[in-house]
Design a protein around this motif. Structure first.
Motif, short mmCIF file in Angstrom:
data_model
loop_
_atom_site.label_atom_id
_atom_site.label_comp_id
_atom_site.label_asym_id
_atom_site.label_seq_id
_atom_site.Cartn_x
_atom_site.Cartn_y
_atom_site.Cartn_z
N SER A 297 29.39 53.43 54.63
CA SER A 297 30.10 52.84 53.51
C SER A 297 30.12 51.86 53.83
O SER A 297 30.23 50.49 53.46
CB SER A 297 30.85 53.65 52.66
N GLN A 301 29.01 46.88 51.88
CA GLN A 301 30.04 46.17 52.00
C GLN A 301 29.71 44.91 51.19
O GLN A 301 28.96 44.30 51.40
CB GLN A 301 31.53 46.67 52.39
N GLU A 302 29.62 44.73 49.54
CA GLU A 302 29.68 43.20 49.48
C GLU A 302 30.21 42.43 50.31
O GLU A 302 29.81 40.84 50.23
CB GLU A 302 30.15 43.17 47.89
N HIS A 303 31.45 42.68 50.89
CA HIS A 303 32.35 41.53 51.55
C HIS A 303 31.64 41.52 53.34
O HIS A 303 32.07 42.25 54.20
CB HIS A 303 33.11 41.98 51.62
N HIS A 304 31.00 40.71 53.20
CA HIS A 304 30.35 40.69 55.11
C HIS A 304 31.16 40.85 56.06
O HIS A 304 30.61 41.27 56.97
CB HIS A 304 28.40 39.84 54.47
N PRO A 331 33.83 52.70 48.10
CA PRO A 331 32.58 52.10 46.94
C PRO A 331 32.18 50.19 47.84
O PRO A 331 33.23 49.56 48.64
CB PRO A 331 33.32 51.97 45.77
N ARG A 332 31.13 49.80 47.15
CA ARG A 332 30.61 48.66 48.06
C ARG A 332 32.01 47.42 47.61
O ARG A 332 31.84 46.75 48.48
CB ARG A 332 29.64 48.40 47.65
N TRP A 333 32.24 47.90 46.57
CA TRP A 333 33.31 46.37 45.91
C TRP A 333 35.01 46.00 47.30
O TRP A 333 35.47 45.58 46.65
CB TRP A 333 33.99 46.14 44.52
N ALA A 334 35.04 47.35 47.49
CA ALA A 334 36.54 48.01 47.71
C ALA A 334 37.02 46.86 48.82
O ALA A 334 38.83 46.38 48.95
CB ALA A 334 36.56 48.97 48.81
N GLY A 336 36.27 43.64 49.75
CA GLY A 336 36.02 42.68 48.81
C GLY A 336 37.86 42.78 48.63
O GLY A 336 38.10 41.41 48.11
N ALA A 337 37.39 43.19 47.12
CA ALA A 337 38.73 43.98 46.47
C ALA A 337 40.10 43.43 47.04
O ALA A 337 41.25 43.39 46.30
CB ALA A 337 38.34 44.75 45.84
N ARG A 340 40.80 40.36 48.35
CA ARG A 340 41.06 39.32 47.46
C ARG A 340 42.95 39.44 46.86
O ARG A 340 43.98 38.76 46.64
CB ARG A 340 40.77 39.02 46.93
#
Length: 395
Positions: A297, A301-304, A331-334, A336-337, A340
Motif C-alpha cells: 500500500s 501512494q500518490e505522494h511519492h 489508501p492511496r491518498w492517505a 499525501g493527506a 497536507r
C-alpha cells in the motif's frame, strides 16, 4: 540573561509583552577582497547602540587576507583557502571562532544603521526559536567615507520579490512552509543554540546563492519562529543581485535551483524531481503478518517523495518534513493527506484511524525540532502546534 519564551506556531508578536534582555552578540562578517567596504562595515559596527561582544571577519580566501581593524570591539580574522565562492563554509568558520550567545551575520558590503543590532536581536533574545532577518536597503556607496550616513544618498530599488513576500506574510508573522525563501543571510540573527541544532550552513553550497534559503528551510522545518525585523536596516553597496549585470547569471541560478531541489523536499522547491536520498516523508512500518500488504500500500501512494526504513541519517532527519509509523495498509491518498494536514495546519501529529483503530501516526519534524530544544517543557506539541485525526474509512 536571555529568556526562553515558548510561543504557539509562528506567533512572534506574543513576545512583545516580555522584557527585552541585553544579549551577548557575536557578529560574523563574510568578506572577500573588500577592504573599502569592510572599513565602512567596521565603523558602523563600532557605533551600535548594542555593542557586540566580538566581531569575527570570516574571509573566503582573500590574497592578501584583510588586516585586523583596531579601535573597536574585540575582533578576529579567520580565513580559508580560495576554492571558489564558499560563503557557507566561511560563515561556519566564523561561527566556530565566536563565544556569544546570539549570532548576527552580515556581509562586508553592508553598512548597518546604529540601532541595527539592537533591533535585529530583540526577539531573538526573548525566544531561543527565533530566526530573524533584517531589512536590506540599497545605495551606491562607492567612495563613501566610513561613518557617513548611507541615508544621505539616492536609494536604489529593493528587491520586489522580497517586498511582496514580507507584505503578504505580514513580515513573516503568517509564515508557512514556503517562507524560508524570504530569509537572506546578509542581515540575519539567531541563537547559537539554534544554529548548532540545525547544523549551521550547508557547505555543499559552492557558488553564489542558496545557502541562506537552505539554512532557513532547516530552521523552519525544525520548529524555528521566522521573524522579519523591518526596522533593523543595513545598507547594501549596490543593487540587488538580480539587478546586477554579468555573464553566466542564468547558469549560476540554474545550479542554485538544482542544489536546492536536491536538498529541500518542499514540493515547490523540488519541483517534482526525484527524492534521491533526502525524501519528504520517512516511514517506519510495524513488523507482523500484514507487513507485506502494508508495504504494497505504501508503494502505491500518490505522494511519492518518501522512503521506508528504520535507520535515518542526521541529514534526512533534519530535512524530511514528516515521519510516519504505519501499522496497517493505507489508501492511496492517505500519506499525501497526512502531509497536507500537518503542513497546512502547522500541527504536531496526525493520527490516521479506522474507527477506534490507529492505523498510522504522522509527526511533523517541525514540532519534533522545537520539542527537542525545549527538553523541560512537556507540553510543546500541544501548546505550540496541536493534533488532529484523519479517518481512513473502510479498508
Amino acid at each position: 540573561m536571555l529568556t526562553d519564551v515558548l510561543v504557539p506556531g509562528n506567533r512572534y508578536d506574543l513576545l512583545d509583552e516580555h522584557p527585552v534582555p541585553r544579549p551577548e552578540v557575536s557578529v560574523v562578517v563574510a568578506h572577500y577582497r573588500q577592504p573599502e567596504q569592510l572599513a565602512r562595515t567596521w565603523h558602523a559596527l563600532c557605533h551600535q547602540t548594542l555593542r557586540p561582544v566580538e566581531i569575527v571577519i570570516a574571509d573566503d580566501g582573500s590574497d592578501p587576507p584583510p588586516e585586523v581593524p583596531t579601535g573597536g570591539p574585540p575582533v578576529r580574522v579567520v580565513t580559508q583557502a580560495d576554492l571558489g565562492f564558499r560563503a557557507a563554509a566561511a560563515r561556519n568558520l566564523g561561527v566556530a571562532a565566536t563565544s556569544g550567545e546570539v549570532l548576527v551575520f552580515l556581509d562586508a558590503d553592508t553598512v548597518p544603521e546604529p540601532d541595527f543590532l539592537e533591533r535585529l536581536t530583540a526577539r531573538v533574545a526573548r525566544c531561543s526559536d527565533v530566526l530573524a532577518v533584517g531589512r536590506r536597503r540599497h545605495a551606491d556607496l562607492t567612495g563613501l567615507p566610513p561613518g557617513t550616513d548611507p541615508r544621505t544618498l539616492p536609494e536604489l530599488p529593493e528587491p520586489a520579490w522580497l517586498r511582496k513576500g514580507y507584505a503578504e506574510t505580514r513580515d513573516l508573522l503568517d509564515a508557512d512552509g514556503t517562507s524560508f525563501r524570504f530569509v537572506i543571510s546578509a542581515v540575519l540573527a539567531c541563537r547559537r543554540s539554534l544554529f548548532d541544532d540545525i547544523g549551521g550552513f550547508d557547505e555543499r553550497f559552492v557558488g553564489y546563492g542558496g545557502e541562506d534559503w537552505d539554512l532557513a528551510y532547516r530552521a523552519w522545518n525544525n520548529g524555528a519562529v521566522l521573524v522579519h525585523e523591518r526596522s533593523a536596516v543595513a545598507w547594501h553597496d549596490g543593487p540587488d543581485w538580480a539587478l546586477r549585470g554579468g555573464a553566466g547569471k542564468d547558469a549560476e541560478k540554474d545550479r542554485e535551483r538544482t542544489r536546492l531541489a536536491e536538498l529541500i523536499p518542499e514540493p515547490g522547491t523540488r519541483r517534482g524531481g526525484p527524492p534521491g536520498g533526502l525524501p519528504d516523508v520517512l516511514v517506519t512500518t510495524e513488523p507482523g503478518p500484514g507487513a507485506a500488504l502494508v508495504a504494497s500500500s505504501l508503494r502505491d501512494q500518490e505522494h511519492h517523495d518518501m522512503e521506508i526504513g528504520d535507520r535515518w541519517s542526521p541529514d534526512q532527519l533534519l530535512r524530511a518534513r514528516v515521519r510516519m509509523r504505519v501499522a496497517g495498509p493505507l489508501p492511496r491518498w492517505a500519506v499525501g493527506a497526512a502531509v497536507r494536514a500537518l503542513v497546512d495546519g502547522d500541527l504536531a501529529t496526525v493520527v490516521l484511524r479506522r474507527g477506534d483503530t490507529e492505523v498510522a501516526t504522522a509527526c511533523s519534524t517541525r514540532a519534533l525540532g522545537r520539542a527537542r530544544r525545549q527538553p523541560t517543557r512537556a507540553d510543546v506539541d500541544g501548546f505550540a502546534f496541536g493534533h488532529a485525526d484523519l479517518e481512513l474509512g473502510p479498508p
